[in-house]
Design a protein around this motif. Structure first.
Motif, PDB file in Angstrom:
ATOM      1  N   GLU A 180       2.163 -17.249  -9.680  1.00  0.00           N
ATOM      2  CA  GLU A 180       3.782 -16.016  -9.690  1.00  0.00           C
ATOM      3  C   GLU A 180       3.389 -15.435  -8.107  1.00  0.00           C
ATOM      4  OE1 GLU A 180       3.720 -12.911 -12.399  1.00  0.00           O
ATOM      5  OE2 GLU A 180       4.538 -14.098 -13.875  1.00  0.00           O
ATOM      6  N   LYS A 181       2.781 -15.948  -7.525  1.00  0.00           N
ATOM      7  CA  LYS A 181       2.570 -15.251  -6.076  1.00  0.00           C
ATOM      8  C   LYS A 181       3.228 -16.307  -4.904  1.00  0.00           C
ATOM      9  CE  LYS A 181      -2.204 -12.816  -6.012  1.00  0.00           C
ATOM     10  NZ  LYS A 181      -1.461 -12.051  -6.757  1.00  0.00           N
TER      11      LYS A 181
ATOM     12  N   ALA B 263      -5.482 -12.675 -13.147  1.00  0.00           N
ATOM     13  CA  ALA B 263      -4.603 -11.458 -12.730  1.00  0.00           C
ATOM     14  C   ALA B 263      -5.415 -10.001 -12.385  1.00  0.00           C
ATOM     15  CB  ALA B 263      -3.665 -11.443 -14.121  1.00  0.00           C
ATOM     16  N   MET B 264      -6.944 -10.188 -12.589  1.00  0.00           N
ATOM     17  CA  MET B 264      -7.254  -8.511 -12.285  1.00  0.00           C
ATOM     18  C   MET B 264      -8.296  -8.396 -11.117  1.00  0.00           C
ATOM     19  SD  MET B 264     -11.196  -7.215 -14.441  1.00  0.00           S
ATOM     20  CE  MET B 264     -12.376  -8.221 -14.077  1.00  0.00           C
TER      21      MET B 264
ATOM     22  N   GLU C 148       2.434  -7.923  -5.346  1.00  0.00           N
ATOM     23  CA  GLU C 148       1.347  -8.787  -6.639  1.00  0.00           C
ATOM     24  C   GLU C 148       1.102  -8.336  -7.456  1.00  0.00           C
ATOM     25  OE1 GLU C 148      -0.914 -11.123  -4.455  1.00  0.00           O
ATOM     26  OE2 GLU C 148       0.338 -10.503  -1.960  1.00  0.00           O
ATOM     27  N   GLY C 149       0.727  -9.480  -9.141  1.00  0.00           N
ATOM     28  CA  GLY C 149       0.333  -9.234 -10.090  1.00  0.00           C
ATOM     29  C   GLY C 149       1.975  -8.417 -10.657  1.00  0.00           C
TER      30      GLY C 149
ATOM     31  N   TRP D  14     -10.819  -8.026  -1.852  1.00  0.00           N
ATOM     32  CA  TRP D  14     -11.627  -9.275  -2.472  1.00  0.00           C
ATOM     33  C   TRP D  14     -10.978 -10.465  -1.996  1.00  0.00           C
ATOM     34  CZ3 TRP D  14     -16.005  -9.391  -5.555  1.00  0.00           C
ATOM     35  CH2 TRP D  14     -16.429  -7.747  -6.312  1.00  0.00           C
TER      36      TRP D  14
ATOM     37  N   GLY E 106       1.135 -12.203 -14.135  1.00  0.00           N
ATOM     38  CA  GLY E 106       0.523 -11.989 -13.220  1.00  0.00           C
ATOM     39  C   GLY E 106      -0.844 -12.053 -12.325  1.00  0.00           C
TER      40      GLY E 106
ATOM     41  N   GLU F  14     -12.526  -1.728  -7.224  1.00  0.00           N
ATOM     42  CA  GLU F  14     -11.925  -1.433  -6.313  1.00  0.00           C
ATOM     43  C   GLU F  14     -12.389  -0.149  -5.448  1.00  0.00           C
ATOM     44  OE1 GLU F  14      -9.393   1.487  -6.698  1.00  0.00           O
ATOM     45  OE2 GLU F  14      -7.004   0.411  -6.134  1.00  0.00           O
TER      46      GLU F  14
ATOM     47  N   SER G 218      -6.534 -15.047  -4.390  1.00  0.00           N
ATOM     48  CA  SER G 218      -6.182 -13.893  -3.947  1.00  0.00           C
ATOM     49  C   SER G 218      -5.321 -13.728  -2.655  1.00  0.00           C
ATOM     50  CB  SER G 218      -7.863 -13.305  -3.536  1.00  0.00           C
ATOM     51  OG  SER G 218      -7.960 -14.432  -2.380  1.00  0.00           O
ATOM     52  N   GLY G 219      -4.981 -15.144  -2.538  1.00  0.00           N
ATOM     53  CA  GLY G 219      -3.996 -15.223  -1.097  1.00  0.00           C
ATOM     54  C   GLY G 219      -3.086 -16.302  -1.221  1.00  0.00           C
TER      55      GLY G 219
ATOM     56  N   ALA H 194       9.020 -14.963 -10.750  1.00  0.00           N
ATOM     57  CA  ALA H 194       8.772 -16.926 -11.294  1.00  0.00           C
ATOM     58  C   ALA H 194       9.699 -17.122 -12.736  1.00  0.00           C
ATOM     59  CB  ALA H 194       7.292 -15.960 -11.988  1.00  0.00           C
TER      60      ALA H 194
ATOM     61  N   GLU I 229       7.679  -9.737 -10.612  1.00  0.00           N
ATOM     62  CA  GLU I 229       6.719 -12.032  -9.846  1.00  0.00           C
ATOM     63  C   GLU I 229       7.672 -12.209 -11.405  1.00  0.00           C
ATOM     64  OE1 GLU I 229       3.051 -11.979  -8.403  1.00  0.00           O
ATOM     65  OE2 GLU I 229       3.408 -11.614  -6.572  1.00  0.00           O
TER      66      GLU I 229
ATOM     67  N   ALA J 105      -7.459 -10.584  -8.329  1.00  0.00           N
ATOM     68  CA  ALA J 105      -6.882 -11.475  -7.381  1.00  0.00           C
ATOM     69  C   ALA J 105      -5.882 -10.251  -7.142  1.00  0.00           C
ATOM     70  CB  ALA J 105      -6.080 -12.679  -7.529  1.00  0.00           C
ATOM     71  N   ASN J 106      -5.481  -9.027  -7.907  1.00  0.00           N
ATOM     72  CA  ASN J 106      -4.725  -8.086  -7.632  1.00  0.00           C
ATOM     73  C   ASN J 106      -5.236  -6.921  -6.850  1.00  0.00           C
ATOM     74  OD1 ASN J 106      -2.455 -10.051  -8.419  1.00  0.00           O
ATOM     75  ND2 ASN J 106      -2.236  -9.708 -10.540  1.00  0.00           N
ATOM     76  N   ILE J 107      -6.545  -7.252  -7.121  1.00  0.00           N
ATOM     77  CA  ILE J 107      -7.044  -6.211  -6.005  1.00  0.00           C
ATOM     78  C   ILE J 107      -7.415  -6.279  -4.713  1.00  0.00           C
ATOM     79  CG2 ILE J 107      -9.581  -4.778  -6.214  1.00  0.00           C
ATOM     80  CD1 ILE J 107     -10.005  -5.556  -8.708  1.00  0.00           C
ATOM     81  N   PRO J 108      -6.991  -5.138  -3.781  1.00  0.00           N
ATOM     82  CA  PRO J 108      -7.240  -5.387  -2.225  1.00  0.00           C
ATOM     83  C   PRO J 108      -8.224  -5.810  -1.954  1.00  0.00           C
ATOM     84  CG  PRO J 108      -4.617  -3.893  -2.510  1.00  0.00           C
ATOM     85  CD  PRO J 108      -5.881  -3.742  -4.161  1.00  0.00           C
TER      86      PRO J 108
ATOM     87  N   ASN K  41       0.109  -6.728 -17.561  1.00  0.00           N
ATOM     88  CA  ASN K  41      -0.499  -7.843 -17.733  1.00  0.00           C
ATOM     89  C   ASN K  41      -1.457  -7.716 -19.123  1.00  0.00           C
ATOM     90  OD1 ASN K  41       0.928  -8.840 -15.837  1.00  0.00           O
ATOM     91  ND2 ASN K  41      -0.344  -8.506 -14.216  1.00  0.00           N
TER      92      ASN K  41
ATOM     93  N   PHE L 189      -8.299 -14.085 -18.375  1.00  0.00           N
ATOM     94  CA  PHE L 189      -7.113 -12.850 -17.452  1.00  0.00           C
ATOM     95  C   PHE L 189      -7.657 -12.376 -16.381  1.00  0.00           C
ATOM     96  CE2 PHE L 189      -6.768 -12.122 -21.936  1.00  0.00           C
ATOM     97  CZ  PHE L 189      -5.773 -11.786 -22.203  1.00  0.00           C
TER      98      PHE L 189
ATOM     99  N   TYR M 271      -9.745  -0.312 -18.390  1.00  0.00           N
ATOM    100  CA  TYR M 271      -9.194  -1.518 -18.854  1.00  0.00           C
ATOM    101  C   TYR M 271      -9.978  -2.011 -19.608  1.00  0.00           C
ATOM    102  CZ  TYR M 271      -7.756  -6.302 -17.241  1.00  0.00           C
ATOM    103  OH  TYR M 271      -7.249  -7.285 -16.486  1.00  0.00           O
TER     104      TYR M 271
ATOM    105  N   LYS N  26      -0.290  -5.295  -0.965  1.00  0.00           N
ATOM    106  CA  LYS N  26      -1.698  -5.201  -1.435  1.00  0.00           C
ATOM    107  C   LYS N  26      -2.364  -5.010  -1.011  1.00  0.00           C
ATOM    108  CE  LYS N  26      -5.144  -8.650  -2.741  1.00  0.00           C
ATOM    109  NZ  LYS N  26      -4.393  -9.922  -3.447  1.00  0.00           N
ATOM    110  N   GLU N  27      -2.643  -3.851  -0.656  1.00  0.00           N
ATOM    111  CA  GLU N  27      -2.699  -3.482   0.480  1.00  0.00           C
ATOM    112  C   GLU N  27      -4.162  -1.271   0.027  1.00  0.00           C
ATOM    113  OE1 GLU N  27      -1.568  -3.182   4.377  1.00  0.00           O
ATOM    114  OE2 GLU N  27      -0.659  -4.621   3.925  1.00  0.00           O
ATOM    115  N   LEU N  28      -4.898  -1.375   0.739  1.00  0.00           N
ATOM    116  CA  LEU N  28      -5.641   0.141   0.361  1.00  0.00           C
ATOM    117  C   LEU N  28      -5.476   0.991   1.647  1.00  0.00           C
ATOM    118  CD1 LEU N  28      -8.700  -1.563  -1.193  1.00  0.00           C
ATOM    119  CD2 LEU N  28      -7.329  -0.006  -2.583  1.00  0.00           C
TER     120      LEU N  28
END
Lengths: 589, 589
Positions: free
Chosen positions: B534-535, B398-399, A529-530, B406, B530, B364, B502-503, A538, A534, B401-404, A402, B395, A360, A555-557
């Motif tokens: 936008e959520k 976007a990084m 999400e992200g 966290w 992202g 992640e 994050s939500g 937006a 979106e 907040a979009n990882i499930p 993004n 950034f 990344y 947004k789940e694992l």
């Protein structure tokens, strides 16, 4: 010996050495039977039978803690820690995952599926133990192939300084998934050839005490070595030379092919289902081999997974120095690609969606900041792809789309994939990522442009003036079917192939609104999400005259989910999408 | 010698060795004068005067290519390559960036600001040259501090196998920004102590040929060494031992303090502006030092930037083994933190926003997949933070907040930051990231809850029923001011502190809509695409009864931007936001 009577490692600690030899033979036999019938990671597990037995014999697990790198070599570990049935009884073969999983057993510390993480994780266990004043042994098991990963090397460097009990078992079978690539492998070879005595020693150079076991599939040697480091008061590497595929001739002979495999005929090792439909990997191979022939500046790059790209050993040989395997090291792959592109090369890095996460920062810093025309092909970026929680291909849209500067393309079919890939390599204006579609190959018979440099221009595939479906990549087919359902319902629905995930076509969005479209569905093959949808939501939300519903993964694992069930849960079905759009339309308010 | 007559390296290649010595002295003198008046990277540049002169004297730049790692040591390089005025004439001090930049000069190959990338980038140059059949030398310059980064170690490992001309200069000054941490540094020390002859040699163990220069600030020795490897036909490391801060006694004596600095008094080295207002780093230091005292399982972790966290050498000493510097290795820091948290430790990893990008995959895989209660404090995640293109703090929303899994918290002021940090460390249910606000410390005097475990509950700070402003973190003050402007205009505006990035709090969003709110502004201190807003836009877009405008940074890479101008461009100003919301409201349609 009845394997099913082994319920925990305590049951093997009372055995004699002879019994342990017999145990190992029986474990290997049962394992082979399951592997032949069920598939899985073959070579890594066959080669790690005796080391696993010796580890659980010597160390007092689970108080002593073992962290397995990648954890695809833990089948024997699972057999010895309360999960024997999943390997001896076909009815229970699917009871366990292919990786360690704390939900399955207290002997499994972490859920692990990416390489090179064990030293970091185990280092943290060491630190927490020391702060608490604990005395248990902390053991990390890492394969030689994982050592090229930056996180493993960082872990070796820092782990050496922890100054207390920390045992790292380096399982050296002279292979990654494919052959090893990297300077450290010359040193490992030298260590093997000198019985561990070569004065120049990677592990010592990184600050570790060091032991060598020449016969890493010999129980006695392993037990002696592990006993000599048990309760040691400082970091130590135990370097064991093992045989990948040990004990099964076909796997010993064809180590790459037998790294991971589908069911096979046990006597011969022949795969049972040989007629596989061509996949996008075959298309990637064919297209890029042509490019390689046509331009000596083109190079295909992999970070240790040539097979994912369709590059068999024969094809690699044919590509010669235009095929580059940097080893498991995605950061290097991306930085290297940027350097190549800067100097006029045309690098094409093929990578699995969830492994790209390792690069990344390099996508932004090494590539985007420098606007080097790197080409990335992202495989398995799909809900329809790998469904292990450690290998989900759901996140790359939110990741890549993004990052400023990257053009991220989502082909909908074979023909569009070829067009986009060709353009990506031909142009030198942008870094371009192409998202290889998920699922089986779709041939649309449609024609596609050979130029995508006019960025973010969506394709209006079908006109419509009440609702619209914007369906990206793999999801285009579902979008198309939804439009058909709507059409049958008498609803005028536009169908759009957005082509780009990294930006939106505001002109076409305005045009839809102007035509009277009141409800839009965005479909993408990844997390909402992200993500891509979106951006459209937006855009419309600011004006407020068009409703938007974004379809994609939650947004789940999720682990080992059912693909069809997940699509349904996400309402990624033509009838559900059609019903939603109708419900969102003003007449139905 | 008139420095201003040196327009390119060609001008120094005709000099005698004695003239080169004089040149070096004058370069150092001018550099020191600029550094004292202007600030910048002090130690790294003072220590790299002679090596830079020798490199440009020996190698035929720009045909021969030099890639500088981090590139904060390139001030002398800039002086020799057409940018002398920017160092000799105060009126031109700001003409150049602090890093290499291809837009400034053809001698600058890449824009680089993160560590450990030079070997990857240069490796790519090597490969592209070889495919083309070129003959130029490719040189990478990397400091010892950067070697601990995984990308550098991956680059060493793979670079060794390239099999053609590739010269790596390891600038070993026995320091990172702070002191070095990691097992490799014992090996570097052994190499220094044995004049490079120790048989156990990290570089050789990774496959490189090797040369050692004991006096790395001596021109003759450097020129001899570089001449011996010029046009070499295989990869070689030239390990040079240099003195950080060389030639300026205060910088030689206080190497950490003089790594980077504001203007200082040249005769004494005393900083010119010593009275600095306390920042969030001071708060982090004070709060975490209390936690360390209260609980032996707490550890503060840095990846080579203790100063960012407020941890001076004295404070590190006080924290003892509860302060961990893993060296520049963010992947290790994150994996290590996960391991610690798994075993009951309470790791608090403090990290710069743009450096956290290195640990995306680990956030992640190592953390979220295992749900280990790691605590991360993200510094400089702000438009108001660092404005170099390589260090943008835009950034991370976007990084992260979009990882499930966290929980990502955005405190709006000092008091809320303390509450959120305390909760993050106390709880063990989630991985939690806290976004340290940007700009100067805001003290609101407000009280905040001590529990944030009821996730995604926004705080309704002010009631309103026509429009609403949802203002996260640093942007809360602007949001509050916008609501005041609206109030003066007679518009009833709700003010919301979302607290979570994050939500979203759908209950409060529904409540706003139910009350009659028709237009919502979301404010965040990062890129819109992202991001957090936008959520909310996507949520409202599905129903279509509330318009949403998302305020934040554009998806672009900006270099040395003016912060106030950017805020204005993004309409992140109270009056502009108020005007937009009024314009979006139905009465004004």
């Amino acid at each position: 010996m009845d394997l099913n009577r082994i319920k925990s490692p305590a049951d093997i600690r009372t055995m004699s050495i002879d019994e342990l030899y017999e145990l190992s033979a029986q474990l290997r036999k049962s394992l082979l039977e399951k592997l032949a019938a069920h598939g899985g990671h073959i070579g890594p597990n066959l080669g790690f039978v005796e080391p696993t037995v010796a580890l659980h014999y010597v160390f007092n697990t689970p108080e002593d803690k073992i962290v397995y790198d990648v954890s695809h070599q833990t089948y024997i570990h699972k057999m010895l820690t309360g999960r024997m049935e999943a390997f001896t009884d076909p009815a229970h073969y699917d009871d366990v995952s292919g990786f360690t999983d704390p939900a399955e057993s207290p002997y499994d510390l972490f859920t692990i599926g990416h390489t090179s993480t064990s030293l970091s994780l185990a280092g943290g266990l060491v630190k927490a133990r020391d702060l608490k004043g604990g005395k248990e042994n902390i053991v990390a098991v890492i394969g030689d192939g994982s050592l090229s990963g930056g996180q493993a090397l960082e872990g070796l460097d820092f782990g050496a300084t922890l100054g207390s009990n920390f045992v790292v078992v380096v399982n050296d079978n002279d292979m990654s998934i494919a052959e090893n690539h990297g300077g450290i492998y010359d040193n490992l070879r030298e260590l093997r050839q000198t019985n561990g005595t070569a004065p120049c020693n990677l592990f010592k150079a990184m600050g570790w005490d060091y032991r060598y076991v020449a016969y890493g599939n010999d129980l006695r040697a392993l037990i002696n070595a592990f006993e000599s480091v048990k309760n040691i008061d400082h970091p130590v590497v135990v370097h064991i030379a093992t045989q990948k595929g040990c004990g099964y001739a076909p796997a010993e002979a064809n180590r790459e092919e037998f790294h991971f495999g589908a069911p096979f005929d046990l006597p011969t090792g022949q795969p049972l289902n040989i007629s596989e439909a061509p996949g996008y990997d075959d298309i990637f191979l064919a297209e890029t081999m042509e490019m390689i022939k046509a331009d000596k500046n083109v190079a295909v790059i992999t970070a240790g997974t040539p097979g994912v790209l369709g590059y068999t050993p024969d094809m690699r040989k044919l590509a010669g120095d235009q095929f580059v395997d940097v080893g498991i090291s995605e950061q290097e792959a991306m930085g290297f690609a940027s350097g190549m592109a800067k100097a006029g090369g045309r690098p094409i890095f093929g990578v699995v969606s969830s492994f790209l996460q390792r690069a990344y920062d390099q996508m932004e810093q090494d590539v985007a900041v420098n606007n080097t025309p790197v080409v990335v092909n992202i495989f398995y970026g799909s809900i329809l792809g790998m469904n292990d929680v450690t290998h989900l291909g759901w996140f790359d849209i939110a990741m890549v789309a993004n990052i400023p500067g990257w053009v991220y393309l989502a082909p909908t079919c074979e023909e569009e994939y070829k067009s986009m890939l060709a353009w990506a390599v031909k142009q030198t204006q942008y870094p371009v990522a192409v998202r290889v579609p998920g699922g089986s190959v779709v041939s649309s018979g449609r024609e596609f442009p050979d130029d995508y440099s006019d960025l973010n221009k969506f394709e209006l595939v079908e006109q419509g003036n009440q609702v619209a479906v914007i369906a990206a990549g793999t999801m285009f087919g579902i979008g198309q079917a939804a439009v058909n359902v709507l059409s049958h319902m008498g609803v005028s629905a536009a169908l759009i192939n957005p082509r780009y995930l990294s930006g939106i076509d505001t002109a076409i969005l305005d045009e839809l609104a102007a035509k009277g479209v009141k409800a839009v569905a965005t479909l993408e093959d990844g997390v909402v999400e992200g993500g891509f949808g979106e951006k459209i939501a937006a855009y419309y939300a600011e004006k407020g005259d068009v409703k938007v519903k974004c379809y994609g993964a939650p947004k789940e694992l999720r682990d080992r989910y059912d693909r069809a069930a997940l699509l349904k849960e996400c309402r990624l079905q033509p009838d559900l999408i059609a019903a939603d759009l109708v419900a969102m339309s003003p007449a139905n308010k």
